[in-house]
Design a protein around this motif. Structure first.
Motif, PDB file in Angstrom:
ATOM      1  N   LYS A  58     -41.860  55.420 -22.087  1.00 18.61           N
ATOM      2  CA  LYS A  58     -42.357  56.452 -21.169  1.00 18.61           C
ATOM      3  C   LYS A  58     -41.661  56.337 -19.812  1.00 18.61           C
ATOM      4  O   LYS A  58     -42.258  55.982 -18.810  1.00 18.61           O
ATOM      5  CB  LYS A  58     -43.869  56.349 -21.018  1.00 18.61           C
ATOM      6  CG  LYS A  58     -44.492  57.538 -20.290  1.00 18.61           C
ATOM      7  CD  LYS A  58     -46.009  57.489 -20.308  1.00 18.61           C
ATOM      8  CE  LYS A  58     -46.557  56.292 -19.599  1.00 18.61           C
ATOM      9  NZ  LYS A  58     -48.039  56.314 -19.526  1.00 18.61           N
ATOM     10  N   GLN A 200     -48.027  58.311 -25.245  1.00 28.47           N
ATOM     11  CA  GLN A 200     -47.823  57.165 -24.373  1.00 28.47           C
ATOM     12  C   GLN A 200     -46.376  56.681 -24.349  1.00 28.47           C
ATOM     13  O   GLN A 200     -45.945  56.062 -23.380  1.00 28.47           O
ATOM     14  CB  GLN A 200     -48.727  56.007 -24.807  1.00 28.47           C
ATOM     15  CG  GLN A 200     -50.191  56.242 -24.534  1.00 28.47           C
ATOM     16  CD  GLN A 200     -50.473  56.498 -23.063  1.00 28.47           C
ATOM     17  OE1 GLN A 200     -50.041  55.751 -22.199  1.00 28.47           O
ATOM     18  NE2 GLN A 200     -51.200  57.561 -22.775  1.00 28.47           N
ATOM     19  N   SER A 203     -42.236  60.309 -22.631  1.00 28.97           N
ATOM     20  CA  SER A 203     -42.705  60.756 -21.312  1.00 28.97           C
ATOM     21  C   SER A 203     -42.911  62.258 -21.237  1.00 28.97           C
ATOM     22  O   SER A 203     -43.824  62.737 -20.562  1.00 28.97           O
ATOM     23  CB  SER A 203     -41.709  60.325 -20.234  1.00 28.97           C
ATOM     24  OG  SER A 203     -40.434  60.890 -20.444  1.00 28.97           O
ATOM     25  N   THR A 209     -47.416  65.261 -16.181  1.00 32.34           N
ATOM     26  CA  THR A 209     -46.126  64.611 -16.023  1.00 32.34           C
ATOM     27  C   THR A 209     -45.130  65.517 -15.329  1.00 32.34           C
ATOM     28  O   THR A 209     -45.215  66.741 -15.402  1.00 32.34           O
ATOM     29  CB  THR A 209     -45.562  64.191 -17.388  1.00 32.34           C
ATOM     30  OG1 THR A 209     -44.283  63.570 -17.198  1.00 32.34           O
ATOM     31  CG2 THR A 209     -45.364  65.381 -18.296  1.00 32.34           C
TER      32      THR A 209
END
Length: 236
Positions: A58, A200, A203, A209
């Motif tokens: 990630k 997880q 990314s 995000t």
């Protein structure tokens, strides 16, 4: 002041700095931008192998560029080529004919903005934990049909698939090969766990995000890269 490497004009001005801090120049005659005595930085195989591993964690591309001391432009080109070359077909261990059990689920993601939804359809073999079917697309009957088509033939012949109650499954999966169940039964727990692992580790799949995909091909490539990696790890 240096001369232009294209037209040899000396009508050249300074034009900021490139990514490594070297002075950039621009020719006012032909428009060419250049640096004096450029030094091509060769990326070692060791660094490329490290980048391949970091792509499975990630970490956003900007972070990988900083860790590996490469330019974001070079890294983006490298990633584009890598994702383009990833096979879009599952590689699973051989199976004998007999009763097989699948768990299937669809996971929400997006490309560019949240209005461009891309659902990740996955099928997991309960016994081996391998991902044996993958499709990225919309959440319609067409998506379920593409997931079914992605399954190796032996699963379409012999497997019973446990899914949630999303209607698209019942429209595509044969009645004898499909059982819709609730989460409380635990019959879809493995694929739900895999979905959490994907969020997880990749990314661009984390719900909140700044590393979201901006290009569909790379989004699909990142998913396939992780699926192949996870399946291969089960054989070790």
């Amino acid at each position: 002041m240096p001369s232009c490497p294209s037209c040899e004009s000396t009508n050249v001005v300074k034009n900021g700095f490139i990514h490594n801090g070297n002075q950039n120049h621009k020719c006012k005659t032909c428009g060419r931008q250049f640096v004096e005595a450029p030094k091509q930085k060769l990326i070692s195989q060791v660094t490329q192998d490290l980048i391949d591993k970091l792509l499975l964690e990630k970490i956003p591309l900007a972070g990988i560029a900083r860790v590996c001391d490469v330019s974001e432009t070079w890294l983006q080109d490298y990633v584009n080529c890598k994702y383009e070359s990833i096979p879009r077909q599952v590689k699973v261990s051989s199976k004998k004919k007999g009763r097989l059990t699948l768990q299937c689920d669809e996971m929400w993601s997006f490309v560019g903005d949240k209005g461009n939804k891309q659902w990740i359809w996955l099928a997991l073999d309960v016994e081996t934990r391998e991902i044996v079917g993958v499709h990225v697309g919309d959440r319609s009957e067409q998506g379920a049909r593409a997931l079914w088509a992605s399954l190796p033939g032996i699963y379409r012949q012999c497997a019973v698939a446990y899914t949630d109650f999303w209607s698209a499954y019942a429209l595509v999966f044969p009645d004898k090969r499909h059982k819709a169940v609730g989460k409380e039964t635990g019959k879809t727990s493995y694929i739900e766990r895999f979905n959490c692992t994907m969020r997880q580790r990749v990314s661009r799949l984390v719900r909140k995000t700044l590393s979201f995909s901006k290009k569909l091909e790379n989004h699909i490539g990142a998913i396939w890269l992780f699926v192949h990696h996870d399946n291969a790890s089960l054989l070790v």
